[in-house]
Design an enzyme around this catalytic site. Structure first.
Site, short mmCIF file in Angstrom:
data_model
loop_
_atom_site.label_atom_id
_atom_site.label_comp_id
_atom_site.label_asym_id
_atom_site.label_seq_id
_atom_site.Cartn_x
_atom_site.Cartn_y
_atom_site.Cartn_z
N GLY A 66 0.82 -1.21 0.00
CA GLY A 66 0.00 0.00 0.00
C GLY A 66 0.85 1.26 0.00
O GLY A 66 2.02 1.21 -0.39
N HIS A 90 2.34 4.80 -4.94
CA HIS A 90 2.84 5.95 -5.67
C HIS A 90 2.96 5.55 -7.14
O HIS A 90 2.62 4.42 -7.51
CB HIS A 90 4.18 6.43 -5.08
CG HIS A 90 5.18 5.32 -4.91
ND1 HIS A 90 5.74 4.65 -5.98
CD2 HIS A 90 5.70 4.74 -3.79
CE1 HIS A 90 6.57 3.74 -5.52
NE2 HIS A 90 6.56 3.76 -4.19
N GLY A 130 5.29 4.61 -8.90
CA GLY A 130 6.07 3.39 -9.15
C GLY A 130 5.17 2.15 -9.11
O GLY A 130 5.20 1.31 -10.01
N HIS A 131 4.33 2.06 -8.07
CA HIS A 131 3.41 0.92 -7.98
C HIS A 131 2.46 0.92 -9.18
O HIS A 131 2.15 -0.13 -9.73
CB HIS A 131 2.53 1.03 -6.72
CG HIS A 131 3.28 0.92 -5.43
ND1 HIS A 131 3.46 1.98 -4.59
CD2 HIS A 131 3.87 -0.14 -4.83
CE1 HIS A 131 4.13 1.59 -3.51
NE2 HIS A 131 4.39 0.31 -3.64
#
Ligand code: PAF
Length: 290
Positions: A40, A43, A45-46
């Site tokens: 969780g 951002h 990147g995820h």
């Protein structure tokens, strides 16, 4: 142009049984499934991992589980940023199909007694020295998530490059029928790798942290120019200290596949620079290919 936030609510399941039922339906329809495991505090990147998942499979499951087993008692498990509603909206907007957000009790029921560990090799140096509990916790939870979701592919960021190698080894050693995919690190404009932990930095610390990607850029250029690994490691350490980094856990140039130390002389192709250093109370890690 920024995309409008999705109004489609993301289905959320909290039990392994519900997750398996939905994935089984997709499989029965002949669909390929991708898993993006996260803790969780999402951002960009995820979201780039979710985007890649959408290109590799018909259906994407993201998991959010702040895994207590990969934090030592003195680490930031309690402080780790959490915000499921915001994360779910971002995932829906990125094209995710399902969020698996189990409780700690669902993942580690009373009496849970099994651990997965990658005993030697890629789990030993770097993070293996600085955070000895870490890869055991990661290997155990990721093995569980892969067995629970049964995806065709699972995607992990190269920001945690050693973690990616450990997970690949674990999946291979346990014959898990999944392809482990590494995705490139997403960076801020000044080069700092995106990380949920960047939120801990004060504005002054965040400004000083730009010295980390600058030092990595220097290291890669110096190594390509024929610099000796040991000299470059020393120069990176000095520049980080000069920029206000406190403790430096490691600055090491290693083989990008085996993580073995390199011998003297020009670095071989495939080498990588690995750094972990503290800016105030925040531990930052990064790695760059030479
Ligand atoms: O990289 C992370 O966020 C975590 O280590 C992972 C892979 C989700 C396991 O908890």
């Amino acid at each position: 142009m920024p995309r409008a936030m999705s109004i489609r609510p993301l289905p959320v399941v909290r039990t392994v049984a519900e997750l398996r039922a939905i994935v089984a339906g997709w499989r029965a329809a002949g669909e390929r499934v991708a898993l993006v495991p996260t803790m969780g505090a999402l951002h960009a990147g995820h979201l780039s991992l979710v985007d890649l998942a959408g290109r590799l499979a018909d259906r994407t499951v993201a998991s959010i589980f702040v895994n207590p087993a990969q934090f030592a008692p003195h680490e930031d498990f309690d402080a780790y940023p959490r915000g499921e509603d915001r994360d779910a909206a971002l995932l829906a907007d990125a094209g995710c199909d399902l969020l698996f957000a189990p409780s700690a009790r669902e993942m580690y029921p009373a009496g849970f007694a099994t651990a997965v560990s990658v005993a030697t090799g890629v789990s030993e140096p770097l993070e293996g020295v600085s955070r000895p509990h870490f890869f055991g916790g990661v290997a155990t939870v990721v093995a569980k998530l892969l067995i629970q979701a049964g995806p065709d592919v699972a995607i992990f960021g190269e920001k945690d490059y050693q973690q990616l190698l450990v997970i690949r080894r674990m999946a291979r050693d346990l014959d898990l029928p999944v392809e482990i995919i590494g995705a490139p690190t997403t960076r801020e404009a000044d080069g700092l790798a995106m990380s949920s932990r960047n939120a801990y930095l004060t504005p002054e610390e965040r400004a000083a942290a730009r010295a980390l990607p600058a030092a990595m850029r220097y290291a890669v250029a110096a190594l390509r120019d024929g610099g000796e690994a040991v000299d470059v490691e020393g120069a990176v350490m000095a520049s980080l200290t000069g920029a206000g980094f406190g403790r430096i856990d490691y600055v090491e140039i290693r083989d990008g596949e085996t993580l073995e130390r390199l011998g003297p002389g020009p670095v071989s192709p495939g080498a990588r620079v690995f750094v972990a250093a503290w800016m105030g109370k925040t531990r930052l890690i990064d790695n760059w290919a030479v």
